[in-house]
Design an enzyme around this catalytic site. Structure first.
Site, PDB file in Angstrom:
ATOM      1  N   ASP A 148       0.886  -1.166   0.000  1.00  0.00           N
ATOM      2  CA  ASP A 148       0.000   0.000   0.000  1.00  0.00           C
ATOM      3  C   ASP A 148       0.924   1.216   0.000  1.00  0.00           C
ATOM      4  O   ASP A 148       1.533   1.548   1.016  1.00  0.00           O
ATOM      5  CB  ASP A 148      -0.877  -0.044   1.262  1.00  0.00           C
TER       6      ASP A 148
ATOM      7  N   LYS B  11       2.949  11.367  -3.448  1.00  0.00           N
ATOM      8  CA  LYS B  11       1.879  10.708  -4.205  1.00  0.00           C
ATOM      9  C   LYS B  11       0.885  11.725  -4.782  1.00  0.00           C
ATOM     10  O   LYS B  11       0.211  11.460  -5.766  1.00  0.00           O
ATOM     11  CB  LYS B  11       1.161   9.744  -3.253  1.00  0.00           C
TER      12      LYS B  11
ATOM     13  N   GLU C 147      -7.214   0.788  -4.175  1.00  0.00           N
ATOM     14  CA  GLU C 147      -7.163   0.680  -2.711  1.00  0.00           C
ATOM     15  C   GLU C 147      -8.478   0.188  -2.094  1.00  0.00           C
ATOM     16  O   GLU C 147      -8.461  -0.758  -1.302  1.00  0.00           O
ATOM     17  CB  GLU C 147      -6.715   2.014  -2.102  1.00  0.00           C
TER      18      GLU C 147
ATOM     19  N   ASP D 200     -13.010   5.234   1.710  1.00  0.00           N
ATOM     20  CA  ASP D 200     -11.567   5.241   1.963  1.00  0.00           C
ATOM     21  C   ASP D 200     -11.040   6.675   1.961  1.00  0.00           C
ATOM     22  O   ASP D 200     -10.900   7.302   0.912  1.00  0.00           O
ATOM     23  CB  ASP D 200     -10.882   4.394   0.868  1.00  0.00           C
TER      24      ASP D 200
END
Ligand code: AMP
Length: 607
Positions: free
Chosen positions: A8, A70, A171, A193
């Protein structure tokens, strides 16, 4: 069976997992932590730091410490998100050669995939240390709402890190896999999420025999805990400005301290109702006097500061339910994933919207990596009964005359998928046709994300309209787009020249990969040296302690004096090898040191 790790790669933290004897487990790092900060730094001495050690020095080395890379991956230099990051980051972001983004650390420019590769490499090393063997295959997760450029750049990062990324998965889908793994349930679930940098919502049907089918997904790749931290920072900065008329943003170190304090306060307010932000000596006033920042933040104020951000996630949930053509009552379970879902306001907003209490049974920081590991194991084991059907989060299409977007593959289509379209020449003897491929939901082409310019070249010379080219647009299981073309009359494959719009070239990836490999070798050598040095120094210290005693006992004989001389020589050789930082030479001396130590102990014990 070959081992596949699940990674992850988070905005704030990353996590690595593996399936061992049928059970998915998170692999702790050397410090014993199950997650590792996605932070990278370069020290003044040019040493590269990743993870906790990078985080620990972030305040004193703010300009050369990268966090939240990211948020920049696969983005174009001229995008609003990059502009925002340039204005608010404590590290320097500059324009790259392909309208992409580069980060400057100690005067050296790094691409964003290179930075992410350092984090991925760290996760690979954590797994290798734990397993005691090398690992090359990985499943890496990305936010469901990532477009092709962001996915491709993440894949590039894997390659630079020396990993064969056998699958990219979303994810929330990974979280659902972990949630449903081995439970044999049949349920419609929503995975909400909310992490450090991105928000995703996915609605899935979990069926019997391990079928996981995503029905709809949506999100925002620039909406996360970082934005809530930014609101707290704004609040602190403006309060300070009012009081002292000084803008704390001008000072990179102050900004990094504020960032740390804001995140800490936010996390604390998930369990207490108010907290104090206390930053002594945050800046000095013009009159050389140190100023402190001290303010109380209540949970209520935080909730007000974050209200519209939380509301935005709820709006996206609403839209996704509509896209899935489902009513709230048809969602049987809401699973919370991502560190931000610990915030009580977020839990209550989700509960109010879905009208049911969300499931907090999964570990929000670990569930995504566990799901990736489960998928990894399933990909290399044909006996595993598991089917994962995901969807494309964005429509895929081309730009047509008048700057319109012609949709070829709609949003939420199950992947892998493909569509074909026939292109004809519009001029006599036309030998090339240019196709602009894009992703997005807007009818206006320029509002969507340009993936690439595909130029069909070397077409047959013929009167206009007589050359028909069949172009196939494909999205694979990673959500990555490719384009093929065929001349319909001759059946010949048509060559396509792809111009990357923001990604790296093959040569750049190759060079970065070699650099990363060299860095890893350097690091392993340095670790090997440190371990040998520690062992040798311990032995030397013990020998030195025994020296006077041994000398007294054995110095009267020639044999004894000779033995003492030899011992001295071994210690000197080991010391000089340590000084030269020569790992192999230090290791060579350890045997002699061990023998000498044993002999000395023996001599002392006998008297
Ligand atoms: P993730 O990307 O899932 O690792 O989530 C990281 C985000 O969750 C960061 O913005 C953290 O500040 C935030 N976070 C972690 N723990 C808490 C907490 N107890 N309360 C509020 N936010 C948290």
């Amino acid at each position: 069976m070959e081992k596949v790790i699940g990674i992850d790669l988070g905005t704030t933290n990353s996590c690595v997992a593996i399936v061992e004897n049928g059970t998915p487990v998170v692999i702790p790092n050397r410090g014993g932590y199950k997650t590792t900060p996605s932070m990278v730094a370069v020290t003044e001495a040019g040493k590269r730091l990743v993870g906790h050690i990078a985080k620990r020095q972030a305040i004193t080395n703010a300009e050369n410490t990268v966090y939240a890379a990211k948020r920049l991956i696969g983005r174009k230099w001229n995008s609003p998100q990059v502009k925002n990051a340039v204005a608010t980051s404590s590290y320097r972001i500059v324009e790259g050669p392909h309208n992409d983004v580069r980060i400057v650390l100690r005067d050296k420019e790094f691409s964003v995939p290179e930075i992410s590769a350092m984090v991925l490499q760290e996760m690979k090393v954590i797994a290798e240390d734990y397993l005691g063997e090398s690992v090359s295959k990985a499943v890496v997760t990305v936010p469901a709402y990532f477009n092709d450029n962001q996915r491709q750049a993440t894949k590039d990062a894997g390659e630079i890190a020396g990993l064969d990324v056998i699958r990219i998965i979303n994810e929330p889908t990974a979280a659902a896999l972990s949630y449903g793994f081995g439970r044999n349930i049949e349920k419609t679930v929503a995975v909400y999420d909310f992490g450090g940098g991105t928000f995703d919502i996915s609605i899935l049907e979990i069926g019997a025999h391990g079928v996981f089918k995503v029905i709809a997904t949506a999100g925002d790749t620039f909406l996360g805990g970082e934005d809530i931290d930014a609101r707290i920072i704004d609040w602190l900065v403006s309060g300070f400005k009012e009081e002292h008329n000084i803008d704390l943003r001008q000072d990179r170190m102050a900004l990094q301290r504020l960032k740390d304090a804001a995140e800490k306060a936010k996390c604390e307010l998930s369990s207490v109702r108010e907290t104090e932000v206390n930053l002594p000596f945050i800046i000095s006033s013009g009159r050389n006097e140190a100023l402190h920042l001290q303010r109380t933040l209540t949970r209520q104020t935080l909730e007000e500061l974050a209200e519209d951000l939380v509301e935005r996630t709820v709006d996206i949930c609403k839209q996704t339910l509509e896209d899935a053509k489902l009513g709230k009552d048809e969602i049987e379970e809401v699973v919370l994933v991502g560190g931000m879902t610990r915030m009580p306001k977020i839990q209550s907003a989700v509960q109010a919207f879905f009208e049911k209490e969300p499931n907090k049974g999964v570990h929000p920081d670990e569930v995504v990596a566990l799901g990736a590991a489960i998928q990894g194991a399933a990909l290399v084991d044909d006996k595993q009964e598991m089917v994962l059907l995901d969807v494309t989060p964005h429509a895929l299409g081309i730009m047509t005359f008048g700057s319109y977007f012609e949709e070829l593959i709609p949003q939420n289509t199950t992947v892998p998928t493909h569509r074909t379209k026939i292109f004809t020449t519009s001029r006599d003897n036309q030998t090339a046709v240019k196709i602009l491929v894009m992703q997005g939901e807007s009818q206006r082409a320029e509002e969507n994300e340009l993936l690439g310019e595909f130029i069909l070249t070397g077409l047959r010379r013929a009167p206009k309209g007589q050359v028909e080219i069949e172009v196939t647009f494909e999205i694979n299981a990673d959500g990555i787009v490719s384009v093929r073309a065929k001349d319909l009359e001759t059946g010949l494959e048509q060559s396509i020249q792809v111009t990357a719009t923001s990604g790296l070239t093959r040569e750049e990836i190759k060079t970065m990969m070699d650099n990363a490999k060299d860095d890893l070798v350097d690091r392993r050598t340095s670790e090997e040296f440190e371990a040998a040095k520690q062992e040798a120094e311990k032995l030397i210290a013990e020998i030195e302690k025994l020296f006077p005693q041994v000398q007294q006992i054995v110095a009267s004989s020639d044999f004894g004096r000779d033995a003492i001389e030899k011992a001295r020589a071994i210690v000197d050789k080991a010391r000089s090898a340590i000084e030269r930082r020569d790992a192999a030479a230090v290791k060579e001396q350890i045997e002699g040191l061990t023998r000498t130590h044993r002999m000395f102990k023996g001599v002392v014990a006998k008297t």
